[in-house]
Enzyme design. Structure first.
Site, PDB file in Angstrom:
ATOM      1  CG  HIS A 218      -0.505   0.117   2.967  1.00  0.00           C
ATOM      2  ND1 HIS A 218       0.074  -0.972   3.033  1.00  0.00           N
ATOM      3  CD2 HIS A 218       0.511   0.893   3.485  1.00  0.00           C
ATOM      4  CE1 HIS A 218       0.749  -0.966   4.451  1.00  0.00           C
ATOM      5  NE2 HIS A 218       0.721   1.139   3.937  1.00  0.00           N
TER       6      HIS A 218
ATOM      7  CD  GLU B 111      -6.366   0.961   8.487  1.00  0.00           C
ATOM      8  OE1 GLU B 111      -4.765   0.983   9.364  1.00  0.00           O
ATOM      9  OE2 GLU B 111      -6.184   0.281   8.313  1.00  0.00           O
TER      10      GLU B 111
ATOM     11  CD  GLN C 239      -2.632   2.272   5.817  1.00  0.00           C
ATOM     12  OE1 GLN C 239      -1.450   2.897   6.086  1.00  0.00           O
ATOM     13  NE2 GLN C 239      -2.481   0.780   6.447  1.00  0.00           N
TER      14      GLN C 239
ATOM     15  CG  HIS D  94       3.619   4.547   5.776  1.00  0.00           C
ATOM     16  ND1 HIS D  94       2.580   5.752   6.276  1.00  0.00           N
ATOM     17  CD2 HIS D  94       2.631   3.112   4.612  1.00  0.00           C
ATOM     18  CE1 HIS D  94       1.824   4.435   5.795  1.00  0.00           C
ATOM     19  NE2 HIS D  94       1.649   3.168   5.505  1.00  0.00           N
TER      20      HIS D  94
ATOM     21  CD  GLU E  60       2.645  -0.195   7.234  1.00  0.00           C
ATOM     22  OE1 GLU E  60       2.972   0.706   6.988  1.00  0.00           O
ATOM     23  OE2 GLU E  60       2.016  -1.121   7.611  1.00  0.00           O
TER      24      GLU E  60
HETATM   25  C1  MC0 Z   1       9.664  11.827  10.372  1.00  0.00           C
HETATM   26  N1  MC0 Z   1       9.943  11.535   9.202  1.00  0.00           N
HETATM   27  C2  MC0 Z   1      10.028  11.727   8.012  1.00  0.00           C
HETATM   28  C3  MC0 Z   1       8.373  10.926   8.038  1.00  0.00           C
HETATM   29  N2  MC0 Z   1       8.308  11.259   9.424  1.00  0.00           N
HETATM   30  N3  MC0 Z   1      10.467  11.536   6.724  1.00  0.00           N
HETATM   31  C4  MC0 Z   1       9.208  11.143   5.679  1.00  0.00           C
HETATM   32  N4  MC0 Z   1       8.556  10.451   5.900  1.00  0.00           N
HETATM   33  C5  MC0 Z   1       8.288  10.482   7.441  1.00  0.00           C
HETATM   34  N5  MC0 Z   1       6.360   9.276   6.967  1.00  0.00           N
HETATM   35  C6  MC0 Z   1      11.530  12.814   9.608  1.00  0.00           C
HETATM   36  C7  MC0 Z   1      11.635  13.840  10.134  1.00  0.00           C
HETATM   37  O1  MC0 Z   1      11.514  15.475   8.842  1.00  0.00           O
HETATM   38  C8  MC0 Z   1      12.566  14.225  10.993  1.00  0.00           C
HETATM   39  O2  MC0 Z   1      12.994  14.937  10.324  1.00  0.00           O
HETATM   40  C9  MC0 Z   1      12.750  12.579  11.104  1.00  0.00           C
HETATM   41  O3  MC0 Z   1      12.151  12.037  10.755  1.00  0.00           O
HETATM   42  C10 MC0 Z   1      12.777  13.213  13.079  1.00  0.00           C
HETATM   43  O4  MC0 Z   1      10.868  13.238  12.777  1.00  0.00           O
HETATM   44  P1  MC0 Z   1       9.879  13.921  14.146  1.00  0.00           P
HETATM   45  O5  MC0 Z   1       9.170  14.220  13.644  1.00  0.00           O
HETATM   46  O6  MC0 Z   1      11.025  14.435  14.836  1.00  0.00           O
HETATM   47  O7  MC0 Z   1       9.468  12.048  14.686  1.00  0.00           O
HETATM   48  P2  MC0 Z   1       9.556  10.713  15.240  1.00  0.00           P
HETATM   49  O8  MC0 Z   1      11.663  10.734  15.064  1.00  0.00           O
HETATM   50  O9  MC0 Z   1       8.982  11.007  16.819  1.00  0.00           O
HETATM   51  O10 MC0 Z   1       9.059   9.761  14.844  1.00  0.00           O
HETATM   52  C11 MC0 Z   1       9.631   8.976  13.148  1.00  0.00           C
HETATM   53  C12 MC0 Z   1       9.228   7.635  13.390  1.00  0.00           C
HETATM   54  C13 MC0 Z   1       7.840   7.903  13.821  1.00  0.00           C
HETATM   55  C14 MC0 Z   1       9.272   8.147  11.835  1.00  0.00           C
HETATM   56  C15 MC0 Z   1      10.521   7.179  13.900  1.00  0.00           C
HETATM   57  O11 MC0 Z   1       7.079   8.015  12.553  1.00  0.00           O
HETATM   58  C16 MC0 Z   1       7.196   6.306  13.429  1.00  0.00           C
HETATM   59  O12 MC0 Z   1       7.563   5.128  14.247  1.00  0.00           O
HETATM   60  N6  MC0 Z   1       6.592   5.570  12.229  1.00  0.00           N
HETATM   61  C17 MC0 Z   1       6.099   4.562  12.178  1.00  0.00           C
HETATM   62  C18 MC0 Z   1       4.747   4.466  12.834  1.00  0.00           C
HETATM   63  C19 MC0 Z   1       4.253   5.018  11.706  1.00  0.00           C
HETATM   64  O13 MC0 Z   1       4.131   5.974  10.835  1.00  0.00           O
HETATM   65  N7  MC0 Z   1       2.603   5.126  12.137  1.00  0.00           N
HETATM   66  C20 MC0 Z   1       1.149   5.404  11.353  1.00  0.00           C
HETATM   67  C21 MC0 Z   1       0.842   4.337  10.369  1.00  0.00           C
HETATM   68  P3  MC0 Z   1      14.557  16.256   9.878  1.00  0.00           P
HETATM   69  O14 MC0 Z   1      15.326  16.105   8.656  1.00  0.00           O
HETATM   70  O15 MC0 Z   1      13.012  17.093  10.540  1.00  0.00           O
HETATM   71  O16 MC0 Z   1      14.601  15.662  11.654  1.00  0.00           O
HETATM   72  S1  MC0 Z   1       0.059   3.176  10.551  1.00  0.00           S
HETATM   73  C22 MC0 Z   1      -0.300   1.805   9.346  1.00  0.00           C
HETATM   74  O17 MC0 Z   1       0.199   2.118   8.501  1.00  0.00           O
HETATM   75  C23 MC0 Z   1      -1.132   0.576   9.681  1.00  0.00           C
HETATM   76  C24 MC0 Z   1      -1.413   0.785  10.920  1.00  0.00           C
HETATM   77  C25 MC0 Z   1      -0.295  -0.073   8.420  1.00  0.00           C
HETATM   78  O18 MC0 Z   1      -0.093  -0.159   7.521  1.00  0.00           O
HETATM   79  O19 MC0 Z   1      -1.174  -0.883   8.633  1.00  0.00           O
END
Ligand code: MC0
Length: 146
Positions: A7, A43, A60, A84, A134
């Site tokens: 997705h 979602e 998604q 993503h 992912e």
């Molecule tokens: C953050 N950053 C990204 C980003 N999110 N870059 C590209 N794409 C994204 N989606 C970048 C920020 O711009 C920042 O860069 C750096 O990563 C740190 O971001 P932050 O804003 O300080 O946030 P953190 O570090 O607290 O968290 C970022 C992290 C988090 C990726 C670790 O979002 C995470 O754990 N994501 C995985 C879970 C997730 O996204 N769940 C939602 C979809 P700079 O350069 O400014 O430092 S759930 C889903 O999809 C499920 C239900 C499913 O598929 O079934």
């Protein structure tokens, strides 16, 4: 190892309005919807096509359920858009290990629950040229209750 685009995750402020845009503009219908409290999202999955590995590809659409969720933080900073991409695999554990061994940060020690009972993990966007990535193993068909 990775056999389809499972997705593309799109962050939005208003899920119902965004669903209606995709229906009215492209004719895509909601295949499945749910709330994932652990991930902090409401979602909708829009099925685009089935794939040669027996799976499918979806859009998604993601609305945050809380401001401090990953999608909530991302929306506040970037506005709506592609959040993503997700690759499908028959073995999310094995794929995670193989990718971790290449030096990419895998965000979860163990896969968590994703859409439609799937098992998911994420790769850090800073290790993937700016793309939050992912990995998904879909639930067996009998376990999928959409
Ligand atoms: C953050 N950053 C990204 C980003 N999110 N870059 C590209 N794409 C994204 N989606 C970048 C920020 O711009 C920042 O860069 C750096 O990563 C740190 O971001 P932050 O804003 O300080 O946030 P953190 O570090 O607290 O968290 C970022 C992290 C988090 C990726 C670790 O979002 C995470 O754990 N994501 C995985 C879970 C997730 O996204 N769940 C939602 C979809 P700079 O350069 O400014 O430092 S759930 C889903 O999809 C499920 C239900 C499913 O598929 O079934």
């Amino acid at each position: 190892m990775l056999t389809r685009i499972d997705h593309i995750g799109i962050a939005c402020f208003d899920l119902d309005k965004t669903v209606e845009f995709y229906r009215a503009t492209y004719g895509f219908e909601v295949f499945h919807s749910e709330v994932n409290e652990e991930q902090g999202v409401r979602e909708a999955m829009l099925k685009i096509n089935e794939t040669s590995d027996g799976g499918a590809s979806y859009l998604q659409l993601l609305e945050p359920t809380r401001e401090d969720s990953a999608v909530g933080k991302w929306l506040a900073k970037n506005g709506e858009g592609v959040h993503h991409i997700a690759f499908g695999t028959a073995d999310v554990d094995g794929a995670s290990d193989a990718i971790r061994n290449k030096g990419v940060r895998v965000l979860y020690d163990e896969p968590r629950t994703g859409s439609m009972g799937s098992r998911i993990t994420f790769l850090h966007p800073k290790d993937c040229h700016g793309v939050l990535t992912e990995l998904v193993t879909a639930a067996p068909p009998a376990a999928t209750d959409h």
